[in-house]
Write an enzyme that holds these catalytic residues in place. Structure first.
Site, PDB file in Angstrom:
ATOM      1  CG  ASP A   1      82.365  15.836  53.194  1.00  9.30           C
ATOM      2  OD1 ASP A   1      81.897  16.857  52.672  1.00  9.30           O
ATOM      3  OD2 ASP A   1      81.928  15.356  54.261  1.00  9.30           O
ATOM      4  CG  HIS A   2      83.471  19.825  54.732  1.00  7.13           C
ATOM      5  ND1 HIS A   2      83.060  21.128  54.585  1.00  7.13           N
ATOM      6  CD2 HIS A   2      82.351  19.121  55.018  1.00  7.13           C
ATOM      7  CE1 HIS A   2      81.768  21.210  54.783  1.00  7.13           C
ATOM      8  NE2 HIS A   2      81.309  20.003  55.041  1.00  7.13           N
TER       9      HIS A   2
ATOM     10  CB  SER B   1      72.739  13.080  59.868  1.00  7.16           C
ATOM     11  OG  SER B   1      73.478  12.333  58.931  1.00  7.16           O
TER      12      SER B   1
END
Length: 284
Positions: A82-83, A211
Site C-alpha cells: 500500500d502506497h 474508513s
C-alpha cells in the site's frame, strides 16, 4: 491456497459489480482477523502492508504471516504493498513474494509519474505481479505518507485517460474527496467525477481513505466503478478500543493473549460487516 494477484480479484469484481476489501495487516492478530472474516463471509480478500507496517514488523515477517494465512485459507488472498512511494521498496516487496504492489507517484509531475509507473510495470508484469498506480493527491496521513489539505487535489478525468493510455496500468487509485486517517466531518464524494473517470478508463478503480465514509456512499461508488476499497483506520480504532476496554475492566490482567484475543474478535466482526457492504460476500 497460494497468494493470488490483485488483478485476478478486481477484474472479476469489476465484471460482477462488487468491490474487494483491502485491509491493512499490521500485526499477527489483525492478519488472523482478516482471514477469519474472509473465510466466514466466503469472500476474496486483499491484505496490504504500508511502508510504515513493513518498517514496524519487518518485510519477512509481513510476507511470512500473510503467506502462511493464505496457504491455510479456502478463499483467494492477495498480498499488496500500500502506497509504495519508493521504487526500491516496491522492488523489495516483489522479491519478497508480494502478489501486488502500489507505486504511488501522485506527488510527482504527471510525466514523471507515468515514467516511474512504467518502470515498475516492466519488472512486475513478466512475473504476474499486479500493479496499482495513483493519480491525484488524497489528503490526510497514513504512516509515512502525508498530504496536507491545501495540497490535496482531485483526479482530473482527462489526465486519468492519458495516464492509463501511456502506462496500460491495471488499476488506478483516484482522489474524489476521501482522506486518510480519521475524518473531522462527513466526507463528500464527487460521484460525478468518478463516473466520468470510469467512462474514460474502463479499468478497476480504487478508493483509498474509505474508513469513515458512510456505507451508502461506499455502495454508490461501487455502482459507479470502484472495485477495491481500502480500510485501515477503522481496524485500528476497533482493535485498540477493544484492548482499552479489556485493560480497563481487568486491571490486573497480564496475559497479552487475553487482551489481544478480544481485539482480534472485534476486528473480525468489523471486517465481516465491511465485506457485506462491499458486496463481496459469497464471491470467493
Amino acid at each position: 491456497m497460494a497468494l493470488v494477484p490483485v488483478n485476478d480479484l478486481l477484474f472479476k469484481a469489476d465484471k460482477e459489480g462488487y468491490a474487494v476489501g483491502a485491509f491493512n495487516a499490521n500485526n499477527m492478530e489483525i492478519v488472523q482477523a482478516i482471514v477469519e472474516a474472509a473465510e466466514q463471509e466466503n469472500s476474496p480478500v486483499i491484505m496490504q502492508a504500508s511502508q510504515g507496517a513493513i518498517k514496524y514488523a519487518g518485510l519477512e515477517y509481513i510476507t511470512g504471516m500473510v503467506t502462511i494465512a493464505a496457504k491455510a485459507a479456502n478463499i483467494p488472498v492477495a498480498l499488496h504493498l500500500d502506497h509504495g512511494t519508493d521504487f526500491e521498496q516496491v522492488i523489495k516487496c516483489i522479491r519478497s513474494g508480494f502478489s501486488s504492489v502500489m507505486y504511488d507517484g501522485s506527488k510527482l509531475p504527471l510525466e514523471e509519474n507515468i515514467a516511474m509507473t512504467n518502470k515498475v510495470l516492466e519488472i512486475a508484469r513478466p512475473i504476474n505481479v499486479s500493479v496499482e498506480a495513483e493519480l491525484g493527491k488524497i489528503g490526510g496521513t497514513e504512516d509515512d505518507v502525508h498530504v496536507a489539505d491545501k495540497d490535496a487535489t482531485f483526479t482530473d478525468p482527462n489526465e486519468a485517460k492519458y495516464f492509463v493510455e501511456k502506462t496500460g496500468i491495471e488499476s488506478l487509485a483516484i482522489a474524489i474527496g476521501t482522506a486518510h486517517g480519521q475524518y473531522k466531518g462527513e466526507p463528500k464524494l464527487d460521484f460525478e467525477r468518478l463516473e466520468k473517470i470510469k467512462n474514460l478508463i474502463k479499468i478497476p478503480i480504487v478508493l483509498h481513505g474509505s474508513s469513515g465514509v458512510p456505507d451508502e456512499a461506499i455502495q454508490k461508488s461501487i455502482k459507479l466503478g470502484i472495485c477495491k476499497v481500502n480500510i485501515d483506520t477503522n481496524i485500528r480504532e476497533v482493535f485498540v478500543n477493544e484492548m482499552k476496554k479489556v485493560v480497563s475492566e481487568k486491571t490486573s490482567e497480564i496475559d497479552p493473549r487475553k487482551i489481544l484475543g478480544p481485539a482480534k474478535e472485534a476486528t473480525v466482526e468489523l471486517i465481516r460487516e465491511k465485506m457485506r457492504v462491499f458486496g463481496s460476500s459469497n464471491k470467493a
